[in-house]
Every structure is written in structure tokens, then in C-alpha cells.
Design a protein around this motif. Sequence first.
Motif, short mmCIF file in Angstrom:
data_model
loop_
_atom_site.label_atom_id
_atom_site.label_comp_id
_atom_site.label_asym_id
_atom_site.label_seq_id
_atom_site.Cartn_x
_atom_site.Cartn_y
_atom_site.Cartn_z
N GLN A 151 -3.08 -0.92 -6.14
CA GLN A 151 -2.06 -0.24 -6.85
C GLN A 151 -2.32 1.33 -6.88
N GLN A 152 -3.77 1.69 -6.96
CA GLN A 152 -4.36 3.10 -6.72
C GLN A 152 -3.90 3.57 -5.52
N VAL A 153 -4.18 2.88 -4.48
CA VAL A 153 -3.82 3.20 -3.08
C VAL A 153 -2.39 3.44 -2.81
N ARG A 154 -1.75 2.61 -3.40
CA ARG A 154 -0.11 2.66 -3.32
C ARG A 154 0.39 3.92 -3.60
N GLN A 155 -0.04 4.33 -5.25
CA GLN A 155 0.23 5.45 -5.66
C GLN A 155 0.00 6.63 -4.87
N ARG A 156 -1.42 6.71 -4.25
CA ARG A 156 -1.89 7.88 -3.62
C ARG A 156 -1.15 7.91 -2.42
N ASN A 157 -0.73 6.90 -1.63
CA ASN A 157 -0.05 6.96 -0.56
C ASN A 157 1.42 7.53 -0.82
N GLY B 298 -18.29 15.95 -1.00
CA GLY B 298 -19.31 14.61 -0.84
C GLY B 298 -18.66 13.64 -0.24
N ARG B 299 -17.64 13.67 0.12
CA ARG B 299 -16.82 12.59 0.94
C ARG B 299 -17.70 12.21 2.33
N ALA B 300 -17.63 11.13 2.84
CA ALA B 300 -18.33 10.71 4.12
C ALA B 300 -17.25 10.58 5.16
N ALA B 301 -16.02 10.52 4.81
CA ALA B 301 -14.89 10.38 5.83
C ALA B 301 -13.60 10.56 4.93
N ILE B 302 -12.48 10.69 5.60
CA ILE B 302 -11.15 10.60 4.99
C ILE B 302 -10.60 9.44 5.22
N SER B 303 -9.71 9.00 4.26
CA SER B 303 -9.04 7.36 4.46
C SER B 303 -8.22 7.39 5.85
N ARG B 304 -7.95 6.31 6.39
CA ARG B 304 -7.03 6.07 7.36
C ARG B 304 -5.56 6.82 7.23
N ASP B 305 -5.19 6.79 5.83
CA ASP B 305 -3.81 7.09 5.73
C ASP B 305 -3.53 8.95 5.53
N GLU B 306 -4.59 9.20 5.24
CA GLU B 306 -4.79 10.72 5.47
C GLU B 306 -5.16 11.15 6.80
N GLU B 307 -5.62 10.34 7.66
CA GLU B 307 -5.62 10.75 8.91
C GLU B 307 -4.43 10.72 9.88
N LEU B 308 -3.72 9.79 9.45
CA LEU B 308 -2.36 9.38 10.07
C LEU B 308 -1.41 10.40 9.48
N LEU C 231 0.67 -1.16 0.11
CA LEU C 231 -0.08 0.01 0.03
C LEU C 231 0.98 1.29 0.01
N GLY C 232 2.20 1.10 -0.23
CA GLY C 232 3.16 2.47 0.06
C GLY C 232 3.07 2.99 1.29
N ARG C 233 2.91 2.48 2.30
CA ARG C 233 2.91 3.09 3.58
C ARG C 233 4.23 3.01 4.17
N PRO C 234 4.59 3.82 5.01
CA PRO C 234 6.27 3.60 5.48
C PRO C 234 6.15 2.35 6.44
#
Length: 494
Positions: free
Chosen positions: A355-361, A452-462, A272-275
Motif C-alpha cells: 500500500q505504501q509503494v502504491r501511494q508513492r507510485n 543516505g540512500r544506496a540506490a533509487i527504486s525501479r519506479d523512480e528509475e523508469l 503497486l499503482g504502476r501504469p
Amino acid sequence: MITFFVAFLVSLMVALVLTLLVRNRAVAWGWLDQANSSRKVHVRPIPRLGGIGIVGGFFAPLCALFLVDSGVGHNFRSHRELVAGLFIGGAVIAALGLYDDLRGAGARLKFGVQLAVALGLYAMGFRIDVIANPFGPELSLGALSLPFTVLWMVGVVNALNLIDGLDGLAGGVAFFGVSTNFILALSRGDILLCLLMAALAGAILGFLVFNFNPASIFMGDTGSMFLGFVLAAVAIKTSTKSGTTVAMLVPVMALGLPIMDTLLAMVRRSMLGRPMFSADKEHIHHRVMSRMVLSHRSTVLVLYGLCGLFTLTALGLNFANSAQSAMLLCGMGVVIFVLMRKLGYLDLRRASDVQQVRQRNIRLRTLVKDVTRGVRQSPSLQDVWNALRPLAEAMDVARQELRFQRVSGGQTDGIVFETQRSSGTALPLEVRIDVKDEEEVLGALLLVWRDGRAAISRDEELALEVVADAVAERAARLHAPVEVEPGRVIALRR
């Protein structure tokens, strides 16, 4: 057997008393683990130095053996390399954990010290030379013995650290590993290993009296890394004295839960491209709690049951032949596969999004790195705000606000920075993060979306929490204290 029972009782009593004393002192001196992040499961400040009780409880009966003129004491003192490795290595790891609990230690320092300790143990004879293969002849490592030994030591130390996410979990997991080693040592008549495991079992149980849900104290890195170190070192000695048909299979299976959780975390963060060393709430214990809709205590008990299954499998491997070992491993593999499916780790419907989540992260990590670097180099609060402004465009924020306040003499002085963008007309989603330096709240960072989003992603939160930490660190140095409502809770509001 009486000697083992005495060692168990002594370590139990010492751990009980030490943990109680540390808990009371930690509360009085403010050595608390603050519930100031969405990554935390607890909701109130808890003392975090309970590992001191575990370390003291473990060493207390062993130190007494240096003063006792008996057969067990003589046997203990005759194993100089084993005793020196456990005492010196354990003291260094415990000191590293204590420093991390009090001041905070970076990943480089932690891994540097752990690597040095692992190399020292290898020089003292703690070595993995053979790996079992139940489907054929054992594998001799040869020149690979050193990297495998270091990987095992560092890996187990950090695996126990990662699994320490719920009240009583790390201690319970370690106790099952200790029980496995004790039974195996007892079956071979290994007095010294039995003594070590009896002492560690007493120390763990003495601590768990205060740590089981609801916990009044946490073991911290002092306890989790120390437990991982002792279990890793003893597992090498246990495996060395076992038959080659099960070499290293038994200790791996005995610590199956923390090892499995660590491997899943490494694969998940890489994909997921996270540290690699970032915190998240995707560990096995988090998923059991959320997916099975269990309470905190029920989740821990379920995982105790899983550890019990790993323990029985490990003991079975020790007494089984090659064919029986292969059957046990296949059966355990099926159980693990079903568990992974149940917890959503093998959900193929999400594979297309990886792959999409990885690139975004990756883009998010680059953004956070640039923003935090700019914040830490800012000579004024205005420059701090200027460093934060790229967040609004990069995260498609409709409104971004940074607020500082100071209450003095009944008057409130404040500084507010704000920027707005045209980004949709839907109902707003607000995310507020307190800017907090240790226990002192300095201000707040507010972001509003209208897409229109209902919440932010966990990665954005961190990511936002990392940014807020950088702002708090810099603001504290620029002397901008504030007093607002306590607690660092991310509030999501539509």
C-alpha cells in the motif's frame, strides 16, 4: 505427412533467407533496437525487424497452395473463412507490428487495431462458445461469447509480446504452442490445421537460427504480435473441434507461460499503482535470471523446460476424462505455486509495504505527468528547465542539473542549468541519464541525493527515463544538439 514436411521445409528456408536479408538491411539502414534504457537486457544495438522473416515464412507455403491443383490445395481453398481470417487478420496485425517497430505505436492504436481484428474474426466464425469445467458440466457462454473471444484474441497477442524479453524466448514459447496444436490436429486427422502449424513451426525455427542467444536480430512487435494472433486464432478452432470436457483448457495450458506472465504483470502493476502498460524487469524471465542466478541462455532453456511441462499437461488434458483432467490441473497448480514462491511472487513479508509503494507510485505518476506536460509545452530551454525544477523537491534531490552541449568547429558550446537544496549530509548518490533523441545524444540530466540512500527504486528509475525522453523530444525541436559520450546508461555512483 509428406505435405506437412514440405510446408515445414519451405517455410523454414524462406524464413532463413528473409531473416538474413532483413538483418543485413536493418544494419545498413540503421533500423536497430538501441540499448538505451535500463529496461533493455542487451548491451549493443540489434536489428529489430526479424518478424518479417516469420510472417513471410508462414505465408509462403500457404500462398503456394493457391497455385497447386491437389487434394490438400483444394481442402485449403475450401475453408474460405478460416483462410481469409488468417490471411487478412495476420496481415493487419503484422502491419501494425511493423509500424510499431519503425515509428512507434501508442497503446490506443495497438488495442484499437487488435480489437477490430478480433471483432472481424468473430464475425467470420472464430468464436469461443463453451468453457470446460473439469469439476462439473461445461459452461455455455451464450451472450458472453463475444467478449470472451475478443479477450482471448487480444490477450494472447499481447502475452506473446510481453514474453519477448530474452533472446529466443518468445519464439521458443510459440514453438511449444505450435507443437501442441499440431499433435492435437494430427490426432483428429485435421489436415488444414496440421498444415498451418507445420508452416508456422518452420518459420519460427528459421528465425530462431538468428535469434537464439546471442541474438543477431530481434523479432520485434511484427513477429511477437503475429505469432500471438495465429496461435490465438488456431487455438479457437482447435478447441471448437475438441470435446466440450476440455474446451479452451488445452490452448490455455499450451500457452501457460505467457498467459501466466501477463496475469502476474497485470496484478503486480495494479497493486503497486504502476501504469498498466509500463515496462519493468519483474517478468518471470527476469526473476528466473536474477533469483536463480542463471545466464541469459540458461534462463531461456529453463523456461523451455517449463513450456514443455505445460505442453505435456495440455496433451494429457485432451486425452483424459474429467477426473483425470482435475488431477492434472491440481498437479500443475502445485508446480505453479512452488514456482511462484521460488521467484518471490508470493513473498508475504512484502505485503505490508504494498500500500505504501502504491501511494508513492501514484504520486510519482502524477508528478511525471505534470512535468512532462510542462516540458512539451516549453517554448525555450529555460522553460524546459523551469518545468523540471519541481522534480528536485518532490524527489528530495540535493542537486539537480540539466546540461546541453554542442561541438562545432573544434569548440564546445554548452548550457547548464542547476539547482541545489539542503537535503542531508550523507555520501552522495548520483544518477545520470542521457537526454537522447533516437541515436543523437543531446545532453544529460543529473540528480544527486545526500539522504543516505544506496540506490533509487525501479519506479523512480523508469520515471526519470520518461522525463528524459520528454526533454529529448522537446530539445530536438528547439534545435539544441549535443555530442557527448554515447550510450544511455543510468550510472549509479556513491
